[in-house]
Motif scaffolding. Structure first.
Motif, short mmCIF file in Angstrom:
data_model
loop_
_atom_site.label_atom_id
_atom_site.label_comp_id
_atom_site.label_asym_id
_atom_site.label_seq_id
_atom_site.Cartn_x
_atom_site.Cartn_y
_atom_site.Cartn_z
N ALA A 186 0.83 -1.21 0.00
CA ALA A 186 0.00 0.00 0.00
C ALA A 186 0.87 1.26 0.00
CB ALA A 186 -0.93 -0.01 1.20
N VAL A 187 1.97 1.24 0.74
CA VAL A 187 2.88 2.39 0.80
C VAL A 187 3.50 2.65 -0.57
CG1 VAL A 187 5.12 3.17 1.72
CG2 VAL A 187 3.39 2.24 3.26
N THR A 188 4.02 1.60 -1.21
CA THR A 188 4.67 1.81 -2.51
C THR A 188 3.67 2.27 -3.56
OG1 THR A 188 4.54 -0.56 -3.02
CG2 THR A 188 6.60 0.23 -2.05
N GLU A 189 2.45 1.72 -3.52
CA GLU A 189 1.42 2.15 -4.48
C GLU A 189 1.01 3.60 -4.24
OE1 GLU A 189 -1.80 -0.67 -4.34
OE2 GLU A 189 -0.49 -2.31 -4.97
N LEU A 190 0.85 3.98 -2.98
CA LEU A 190 0.47 5.35 -2.64
C LEU A 190 1.55 6.34 -3.10
CD1 LEU A 190 -1.37 7.41 -1.17
CD2 LEU A 190 -0.12 6.86 0.92
N LEU A 191 2.80 6.04 -2.81
CA LEU A 191 3.89 6.93 -3.22
C LEU A 191 3.98 7.04 -4.74
CD1 LEU A 191 6.93 6.27 -0.87
CD2 LEU A 191 5.80 8.44 -1.30
N ALA A 192 3.88 5.90 -5.41
CA ALA A 192 3.96 5.91 -6.88
C ALA A 192 2.87 6.79 -7.48
CB ALA A 192 3.85 4.48 -7.42
N LYS A 193 1.65 6.63 -7.00
CA LYS A 193 0.54 7.43 -7.51
C LYS A 193 0.73 8.90 -7.19
CE LYS A 193 -4.49 7.67 -7.47
NZ LYS A 193 -5.72 7.15 -6.89
N ALA A 194 1.18 9.21 -5.97
CA ALA A 194 1.31 10.60 -5.53
C ALA A 194 2.36 11.37 -6.33
CB ALA A 194 1.65 10.64 -4.05
N ILE A 195 3.43 10.71 -6.75
CA ILE A 195 4.48 11.44 -7.47
C ILE A 195 4.53 11.11 -8.96
CG2 ILE A 195 5.89 11.84 -5.45
CD1 ILE A 195 7.68 9.59 -6.31
N GLY A 196 3.59 10.29 -9.42
CA GLY A 196 3.46 10.05 -10.85
C GLY A 196 4.49 9.13 -11.47
N VAL A 197 4.83 8.06 -10.77
CA VAL A 197 5.71 7.04 -11.34
C VAL A 197 4.99 5.69 -11.30
CG1 VAL A 197 7.84 8.25 -10.69
CG2 VAL A 197 6.87 6.54 -9.13
N ASP A 199 12.89 5.10 -8.57
CA ASP A 199 13.65 5.20 -9.80
C ASP A 199 13.06 6.28 -10.70
OD1 ASP A 199 15.20 3.04 -8.97
OD2 ASP A 199 13.86 1.59 -9.93
N GLY A 200 13.96 7.05 -11.33
CA GLY A 200 13.53 8.08 -12.26
C GLY A 200 14.53 9.22 -12.29
N GLU A 201 14.15 10.28 -12.99
CA GLU A 201 14.99 11.48 -13.09
C GLU A 201 14.99 12.20 -11.75
OE1 GLU A 201 17.35 14.40 -14.00
OE2 GLU A 201 16.97 12.79 -15.45
N PRO A 202 16.15 12.27 -11.06
CA PRO A 202 16.18 12.85 -9.71
C PRO A 202 15.57 14.25 -9.61
CG PRO A 202 18.25 11.75 -10.16
CD PRO A 202 17.46 11.75 -11.45
N SER A 203 15.83 15.13 -10.58
CA SER A 203 15.30 16.49 -10.46
C SER A 203 13.78 16.51 -10.57
CB SER A 203 15.92 17.41 -11.52
OG SER A 203 15.63 16.94 -12.82
N LYS A 204 13.21 15.66 -11.41
CA LYS A 204 11.74 15.59 -11.54
C LYS A 204 11.11 15.00 -10.29
CE LYS A 204 11.56 15.32 -16.55
NZ LYS A 204 11.31 14.46 -17.71
N LEU A 205 11.74 13.95 -9.75
CA LEU A 205 11.24 13.33 -8.52
C LEU A 205 11.33 14.31 -7.36
CD1 LEU A 205 12.86 9.79 -8.85
CD2 LEU A 205 10.47 10.41 -9.28
N ASP A 206 12.44 15.05 -7.29
CA ASP A 206 12.62 16.04 -6.23
C ASP A 206 11.49 17.08 -6.30
OD1 ASP A 206 14.51 17.45 -4.19
OD2 ASP A 206 14.08 18.99 -5.69
N GLN A 207 11.20 17.57 -7.50
CA GLN A 207 10.14 18.58 -7.65
C GLN A 207 8.77 17.99 -7.30
OE1 GLN A 207 10.74 21.93 -8.21
NE2 GLN A 207 8.64 21.94 -7.44
N ALA A 208 8.52 16.75 -7.70
CA ALA A 208 7.23 16.12 -7.39
C ALA A 208 7.05 15.99 -5.87
CB ALA A 208 7.14 14.75 -8.06
N LEU A 209 8.11 15.61 -5.16
CA LEU A 209 8.03 15.50 -3.70
C LEU A 209 7.86 16.88 -3.05
CD1 LEU A 209 10.63 12.69 -3.04
CD2 LEU A 209 8.21 12.62 -2.47
#
Length: 109
Positions: free
Chosen positions: A55-66, A87-97
């Protein structure tokens, strides 16, 4: 201080998870007594057979769009404090968080 740092091919995020939290939600950032920052996550799932971790991994994935496959628990699988790799582009993930955290800041601060 953010509860995440860049890693090879993505980010590593420190979490404090509350299973059986009544709802699936990301409740912002908390500073622990030792000074570390963690992202507070609550899930409805119980901590049995990996249900809360899924549930945690699914929630995080949905929340940040991965994709769900891009989020994996790297340590603390049986503990409330966990490390998660995304996993992904660090700058995009950073901005999403950052956007996610900004949406959960209490008003009036």
């Amino acid at each position: 201080m953010e509860p995440w740092r860049t890693a090879a091919g993505g980010l590593t995020v420190a979490l404090r998870v509350t299973p059986r939290g009544g709802r699936d939600a990301i409740d912002g950032v908390e500073t622990l007594s030792d000074g570390r920052s963690v992202l507070k996550v609550r899930v409805r799932a119980i901590a049995d057979g990996g249900e809360a971790n899924r549930a945690v991994t699914e929630l995080l994935a949905k929340a940040i769009g991965v994709t769900k496959k891009a989020v994996r628990i790297t340590s603390g699988a049986t503990a409330r404090l966990k490390q998660v790799a995304i996993d992904g582009e660090p700058s995009k993930l950073d901005q999403a968080l950052r956007d996610l955290i900004a949406a959960h800041k209490p008003t009036g601060t």
